[in-house]
Design a protein around this motif. Structure first.
Motif, PDB file in Angstrom:
ATOM      1  N   ILE A 118       0.766  -1.111  -0.022  1.00  0.00           N
ATOM      2  CA  ILE A 118      -0.011   0.200   0.061  1.00  0.00           C
ATOM      3  C   ILE A 118       0.909   1.224   0.166  1.00  0.00           C
ATOM      4  O   ILE A 118       1.678   1.500   1.136  1.00  0.00           O
ATOM      5  CB  ILE A 118      -0.919   0.175   1.421  1.00  0.00           C
ATOM      6  N   SER A 119       0.741   2.063  -1.096  1.00  0.00           N
ATOM      7  CA  SER A 119       1.611   3.131  -1.186  1.00  0.00           C
ATOM      8  C   SER A 119       0.753   4.463  -0.853  1.00  0.00           C
ATOM      9  O   SER A 119      -0.406   4.675  -1.555  1.00  0.00           O
ATOM     10  CB  SER A 119       2.333   3.110  -2.395  1.00  0.00           C
ATOM     11  N   GLY A 120       1.259   5.268  -0.025  1.00  0.00           N
ATOM     12  CA  GLY A 120       0.400   6.611   0.204  1.00  0.00           C
ATOM     13  C   GLY A 120       1.288   7.804  -0.308  1.00  0.00           C
ATOM     14  O   GLY A 120       0.610   8.878  -0.260  1.00  0.00           O
ATOM     15  N   GLU A 121       2.310   7.550  -0.768  1.00  0.00           N
ATOM     16  CA  GLU A 121       3.446   8.614  -1.338  1.00  0.00           C
ATOM     17  C   GLU A 121       3.601   8.602  -2.865  1.00  0.00           C
ATOM     18  O   GLU A 121       3.949   9.719  -3.455  1.00  0.00           O
ATOM     19  CB  GLU A 121       4.690   8.424  -0.721  1.00  0.00           C
ATOM     20  N   GLU A 122       3.370   7.479  -3.523  1.00  0.00           N
ATOM     21  CA  GLU A 122       3.537   7.431  -4.884  1.00  0.00           C
ATOM     22  C   GLU A 122       2.451   6.642  -5.438  1.00  0.00           C
ATOM     23  O   GLU A 122       1.567   6.147  -5.089  1.00  0.00           O
ATOM     24  CB  GLU A 122       4.936   6.513  -5.064  1.00  0.00           C
ATOM     25  N   SER A 123       2.344   6.999  -6.936  1.00  0.00           N
ATOM     26  CA  SER A 123       1.304   6.713  -7.672  1.00  0.00           C
ATOM     27  C   SER A 123       1.722   5.268  -8.095  1.00  0.00           C
ATOM     28  O   SER A 123       2.802   4.877  -8.038  1.00  0.00           O
ATOM     29  CB  SER A 123       1.384   7.336  -9.051  1.00  0.00           C
ATOM     30  N   LEU A 134      14.389  -2.328  -9.699  1.00  0.00           N
ATOM     31  CA  LEU A 134      14.890  -3.415  -8.794  1.00  0.00           C
ATOM     32  C   LEU A 134      14.737  -4.834  -9.001  1.00  0.00           C
ATOM     33  O   LEU A 134      15.279  -5.601  -8.245  1.00  0.00           O
ATOM     34  CB  LEU A 134      14.146  -3.159  -7.424  1.00  0.00           C
ATOM     35  N   GLY A 135      13.993  -5.117 -10.193  1.00  0.00           N
ATOM     36  CA  GLY A 135      13.825  -6.412 -10.452  1.00  0.00           C
ATOM     37  C   GLY A 135      12.799  -6.950  -9.382  1.00  0.00           C
ATOM     38  O   GLY A 135      12.986  -8.257  -9.386  1.00  0.00           O
ATOM     39  N   ALA A 136      11.737  -6.262  -9.177  1.00  0.00           N
ATOM     40  CA  ALA A 136      10.781  -6.984  -8.037  1.00  0.00           C
ATOM     41  C   ALA A 136       9.659  -7.069  -8.726  1.00  0.00           C
ATOM     42  O   ALA A 136       8.569  -6.802  -7.907  1.00  0.00           O
ATOM     43  CB  ALA A 136      10.802  -5.839  -7.091  1.00  0.00           C
ATOM     44  N   LEU A 137       9.357  -7.327 -10.096  1.00  0.00           N
ATOM     45  CA  LEU A 137       8.024  -7.714 -10.416  1.00  0.00           C
ATOM     46  C   LEU A 137       7.843  -8.887 -10.219  1.00  0.00           C
ATOM     47  O   LEU A 137       8.472  -9.905 -10.537  1.00  0.00           O
ATOM     48  CB  LEU A 137       8.182  -7.386 -12.100  1.00  0.00           C
ATOM     49  N   SER A 138       6.293  -9.146  -9.607  1.00  0.00           N
ATOM     50  CA  SER A 138       6.000 -10.526  -9.324  1.00  0.00           C
ATOM     51  C   SER A 138       4.482 -10.442  -9.320  1.00  0.00           C
ATOM     52  O   SER A 138       3.789  -9.413  -9.051  1.00  0.00           O
ATOM     53  CB  SER A 138       6.547 -10.960  -7.995  1.00  0.00           C
ATOM     54  N   PRO A 139       3.687 -11.398 -10.066  1.00  0.00           N
ATOM     55  CA  PRO A 139       2.233 -11.343  -9.929  1.00  0.00           C
ATOM     56  C   PRO A 139       1.738 -11.399  -8.610  1.00  0.00           C
ATOM     57  O   PRO A 139       0.503 -11.109  -8.284  1.00  0.00           O
ATOM     58  CB  PRO A 139       1.879 -12.690 -10.892  1.00  0.00           C
ATOM     59  N   GLY A 140       2.470 -12.238  -7.868  1.00  0.00           N
ATOM     60  CA  GLY A 140       2.042 -12.266  -6.323  1.00  0.00           C
ATOM     61  C   GLY A 140       2.134 -10.956  -5.349  1.00  0.00           C
ATOM     62  O   GLY A 140       1.616 -10.826  -4.239  1.00  0.00           O
ATOM     63  N   LEU A 141       2.741  -9.987  -5.884  1.00  0.00           N
ATOM     64  CA  LEU A 141       2.885  -8.625  -5.331  1.00  0.00           C
ATOM     65  C   LEU A 141       1.713  -7.641  -5.782  1.00  0.00           C
ATOM     66  O   LEU A 141       1.667  -7.338  -6.803  1.00  0.00           O
ATOM     67  CB  LEU A 141       4.136  -7.919  -5.507  1.00  0.00           C
ATOM     68  N   LEU A 142       0.569  -7.472  -4.792  1.00  0.00           N
ATOM     69  CA  LEU A 142      -0.602  -6.547  -5.161  1.00  0.00           C
ATOM     70  C   LEU A 142      -0.272  -5.190  -4.614  1.00  0.00           C
ATOM     71  O   LEU A 142       0.509  -5.001  -3.680  1.00  0.00           O
ATOM     72  CB  LEU A 142      -1.870  -7.272  -4.402  1.00  0.00           C
ATOM     73  N   LEU A 143      -0.607  -4.384  -5.536  1.00  0.00           N
ATOM     74  CA  LEU A 143      -0.436  -2.809  -5.182  1.00  0.00           C
ATOM     75  C   LEU A 143      -1.719  -2.153  -5.240  1.00  0.00           C
ATOM     76  O   LEU A 143      -2.607  -2.324  -5.747  1.00  0.00           O
ATOM     77  CB  LEU A 143       0.585  -2.321  -6.429  1.00  0.00           C
ATOM     78  N   ALA A 144      -1.560  -1.293  -4.179  1.00  0.00           N
ATOM     79  CA  ALA A 144      -2.795  -0.499  -3.905  1.00  0.00           C
ATOM     80  C   ALA A 144      -2.188   0.919  -3.485  1.00  0.00           C
ATOM     81  O   ALA A 144      -1.469   1.088  -2.652  1.00  0.00           O
ATOM     82  CB  ALA A 144      -3.719  -0.837  -2.889  1.00  0.00           C
ATOM     83  N   CYS A 145      -2.700   2.103  -4.123  1.00  0.00           N
ATOM     84  CA  CYS A 145      -2.276   3.425  -3.630  1.00  0.00           C
ATOM     85  C   CYS A 145      -3.553   3.964  -3.027  1.00  0.00           C
ATOM     86  O   CYS A 145      -4.680   4.520  -3.593  1.00  0.00           O
ATOM     87  CB  CYS A 145      -1.759   4.297  -5.134  1.00  0.00           C
ATOM     88  N   GLU A 146      -3.458   4.198  -1.806  1.00  0.00           N
ATOM     89  CA  GLU A 146      -4.534   4.614  -0.761  1.00  0.00           C
ATOM     90  C   GLU A 146      -3.963   5.238   0.357  1.00  0.00           C
ATOM     91  O   GLU A 146      -2.970   4.883   0.889  1.00  0.00           O
ATOM     92  CB  GLU A 146      -5.296   3.327  -0.343  1.00  0.00           C
ATOM     93  N   THR A 147      -4.887   6.301   0.931  1.00  0.00           N
ATOM     94  CA  THR A 147      -4.378   7.060   2.172  1.00  0.00           C
ATOM     95  C   THR A 147      -5.452   6.957   3.384  1.00  0.00           C
ATOM     96  O   THR A 147      -5.192   7.442   4.369  1.00  0.00           O
ATOM     97  CB  THR A 147      -3.982   8.346   1.892  1.00  0.00           C
ATOM     98  N   ASP A 148      -6.596   6.255   2.916  1.00  0.00           N
ATOM     99  CA  ASP A 148      -7.820   6.349   3.649  1.00  0.00           C
ATOM    100  C   ASP A 148      -7.617   5.139   4.651  1.00  0.00           C
ATOM    101  O   ASP A 148      -7.745   4.212   3.894  1.00  0.00           O
ATOM    102  CB  ASP A 148      -9.052   6.476   3.098  1.00  0.00           C
ATOM    103  N   THR A 171       1.168   8.953   5.903  1.00  0.00           N
ATOM    104  CA  THR A 171       0.373   9.528   4.789  1.00  0.00           C
ATOM    105  C   THR A 171      -1.192   9.135   5.159  1.00  0.00           C
ATOM    106  O   THR A 171      -1.917   9.472   4.388  1.00  0.00           O
ATOM    107  CB  THR A 171       0.992   9.140   3.440  1.00  0.00           C
ATOM    108  N   MET A 172      -1.341   8.153   6.108  1.00  0.00           N
ATOM    109  CA  MET A 172      -2.512   7.644   6.335  1.00  0.00           C
ATOM    110  C   MET A 172      -3.603   8.560   7.086  1.00  0.00           C
ATOM    111  O   MET A 172      -2.869   9.350   7.934  1.00  0.00           O
ATOM    112  CB  MET A 172      -2.393   6.282   7.050  1.00  0.00           C
TER     113      MET A 172
END
Length: 450
Positions: A118-123, A134-148, A171-172
Motif C-alpha cells: 500500500i503506497s500513500g506517497e507514490e502513484s 529493482l527486478g521486483a516484478l511478481s504477480p503475487g505482489l499486489l499494489l494499492a495506492c490509498e491513504t484512507d 500519509t494515512m
C-alpha cells in the motif's frame, strides 16, 4: 454517522471540545491532541481467548511460528523471520532506502504468498517503475495506492494477505478526525487501527515511518510502544553502506544488525562486513588509525577508527566525533591527560568510525585511545594489530565480552596480533599473537611502533 472527536492533554489528561494552545488544567503549551470520542478497542485477552484471569501455567504453550523473508540480513534482525500478526515499524532518514528495502522484501515474500503493498506517497506507475528497476516484478505482489485507513482495512480484510506493507504511516488518515494527515492524532489512530487488524486477522504488517530532524520517529512516542518491532535503517547518504538496526523486538534480540550496500539494483546484502569496512584502509604506517574489534549482537565486526589531534587555532579547542559516542571520547581524552600526561587541553580532536557505521559499545575505547595517542605523538599503530578493551577512569584496561569471536574474526581478516585486557577470560588453544595489558599505558606501549 460521524464519530465525534475530542482533545486531550498529553500531560494531565484534561479534555476539551476544541483545540487550545495552552491546557487550562496544567498550563502546558501545545499538549492537546485530537482523539476519537469512543474508539473501538480489542483487548489482548479477547484476542487470545482468555476472558477470565487464570494461572500462567494453564496458558497454552505455543511456539511462535515464523516464516523467513529469504533476505538473510532482514531475518537476522527480526530474530529468524516474520511472526504472523506482528506489527513492524521501519524508520530512517529521507532517501536512506526504506521504500527500496520494503519493496525488495515484499518481492521475495510474494514469490511464495500474496503480499499487499500500500503506497500513500507514490502513484501506481511510479511504484511499477521502481519495482522494474529493482527486478521486483511478481504477480503475487499486489499494489494499492490509498491513504484512507478505512479503505486500507477494507482491502486487507478482502484480500487477507499474510503480509502487507504500508508506506508510509504518516500519509494515512482517518476521516473521523479533522486533523491533517501526519499529525499526532492521525498517526496514533491509524496505527492503532492497523494494530487491531494485525492481531485479529494474523496479517503481518510493515509500517514505514518518517523521522524528524532530531533522528526520532515522527508522530507520537506511543507509536513505538504500540508496535512489536522497531527497525531503523541507518547510514550516510553519501556512503554506500546501510545498517538495519533493531531497537525493539518482542520476538527476538535487539542486538543484531543487518548490513547492506546500496547499488543500482537496490540494497545488496553484505556477507563479510569486516572486509568491506577495511577495504580502503590506508596502506603503510599512517599515524592516527587503529582497528577496533566490535561485536554487534552475535556478529563480530572490524572497524577502522581514525583520529586527528592538532593544535587549536582558537581559544576553545574543538571536539568532533562521527560514528562513536562523543561522551566516551571525552572520557578517554580525560584519561589520557590525567593518567598518561598528554597535554590535550589545547588540541582540536576529531574521531571518526570509517564507513558510516556507529559503535556504541565500550569495547571500542582501546582503539579510540590508540588512535588519539598515535595522532598526538605522530607514531603509527602496528598495522597488523586489532584491539578490544574498555578504559576505566583510573587508567585500567577492562575485559569485554565475546573476546573469542573478536579474536577469530581478527585473525581471519589477516591481523597477526590482538590486544586486550589481561583479565579477559582464558582462551582455549594457542595464545600466539595475543597481547595482554593491565593498564592503558601498557597497552599503548604495545600498540605504538617504537
Amino acid at each position: 454517522m460521524r464519530v465525534k472527536s475530542k482533545f486531550r492533554c498529553q500531560e494531565c489528561g484534561q479534555q476539551s471540545t476544541r483545540w487550545l494552545g495552552r491546557c487550562p488544567g496544567c498550563g502546558a503549551w501545545n499538549s492537546l491532541v485530537e482523539e476519537l470520542d469512543q474508539p473501538k478497542t480489542v483487548s489482548p485477552a479477547a484476542i487470545n481467548g482468555l476472558l477470565e484471569p487464570c494461572p500462567v501455567t494453564e496458558v497454552p504453550a505455543q511456539e511462535e511460528e515464523r516464516f523467513p523473508t529469504r533476505m538473510a540480513e532482514m531475518d537476522r534482525v527480526l530474530g529468524g523471520g516474520l511472526v504472523p500478526g506482528s506489527l513492524i515499524l521501519v524508520g530512517g532518514d529521507p532517501g536512506i532506502g526504506k521504500s527500496t528495502l520494503m519493496l525488495q522484501v515484499a518481492h521475495l515474500l510474494s514469490c511464495r504468498m500474496p503480499v499487499l503493498y500500500i503506497s500513500g506517497e507514490e502513484s501506481a506507475r511510479q511504484v511499477r517503475l521502481r519495482a522494474e528497476r529493482l527486478g521486483a516484478l511478481s504477480p503475487g505482489l499486489l499494489l494499492a495506492c490509498e491513504t484512507d485507513i478505512d479503505q486500507v482495512e477494507r482491502h486487507l480484510r478482502q484480500i487477507s494477505p499474510p503480509v502487507a506493507v504500508v508506506d508510509s504511516i504518516q500519509t494515512m488518515f482517518k476521516s473521523d478526525l479533522a486533523s491533517a494527515p501526519g499529525s499526532v492524532g492521525q498517526v496514533r489512530e491509524c496505527a492503532a487501527q492497523l494494530m487491531r487488524l494485525a492481531k485479529t486477522t494474523g496479517i503481518s504488517i510493515f509500517l514505514v515511518g518518517h523521522v524528524t530532524k532530531e533522528g526520532m520517529l515522527a508522530g507520537p512516542r506511543v507509536l513505538e510502544h504500540m508496535v512489536d518491532t522497531v527497525l531503523y535503517l541507518e547510514g550516510d547518504r553519501h556512503q554506500f553502506f546501510r545498517i538495519l538496526r533493531g531497537v525493539k523486538n518482542r520476538f527476538g534480540s535487539t542486538n543484531e544488525i543487518g548490513i547492506f550496500e546500496m547499488s543500482g539494483a537496490g540494497l545488496v546484502e553484505v556477507a563479510s562486513p569486516s572486509a568491506i569496512f577495511l577495504t580502503k584502509r590506508p596502506k603503510g604506517d599512517v599515524p592516527g588509525t587503529a582497528v577496533a574489534a566490535a561485536l554487534e549482537g552475535s556478529r563480530p565486526l572490524l572497524v577502522e577508527i581514525q583520529a586527528l589531534v592538532c593544535p587549536t587555532g582558537y581559544g576553545t579547542p574543538r571536539r568532533m566525533t562521527a560514528g562513536v559516542d562523543y561522551n566516551r571520547v571525552a572520557l578517554i581524552t580525560a584519561v589520557l591527560e590525567k593518567r598518561m600526561g598528554f597535554n590535550l587541553g589545547n588540541q582540536d580532536i576529531y574521531v571518526n568510525a570509517v564507513g558510516g557505521v556507529r559503535l556504541d559499545e565500550p569495547a571500542a575505547d582501546l582503539a579510540v585511545a590508540c588512535a588519539l595517542a598515535s595522532s598526538f605523538k605522530d607514531i603509527p599503530v602496528d598495522p597488523g594489530l586489532a584491539c578490544a578493551g574498555e578504559t576505566g577512569l583510573t587508567g585500567e584496561l577492562r575485559p569485554v565480552t565475546g573476546v573469542e569471536k573478536r579474536i577469530r574474526e581478527s585473525f581471519k581478516m589477516g591481523f597477526s596480533r590482538f590486544l586486550m585486557s589481561s583479565r579477559s577470560a582464558a582462551l582455549s588453544g594457542d595464545d600466539y599473537g595475543l597481547l595482554r595489558a593491565d593498564t592503558l599505558a601498557g597497552a599503548l606501549e604495545m600498540a605504538l611502533l617504537a
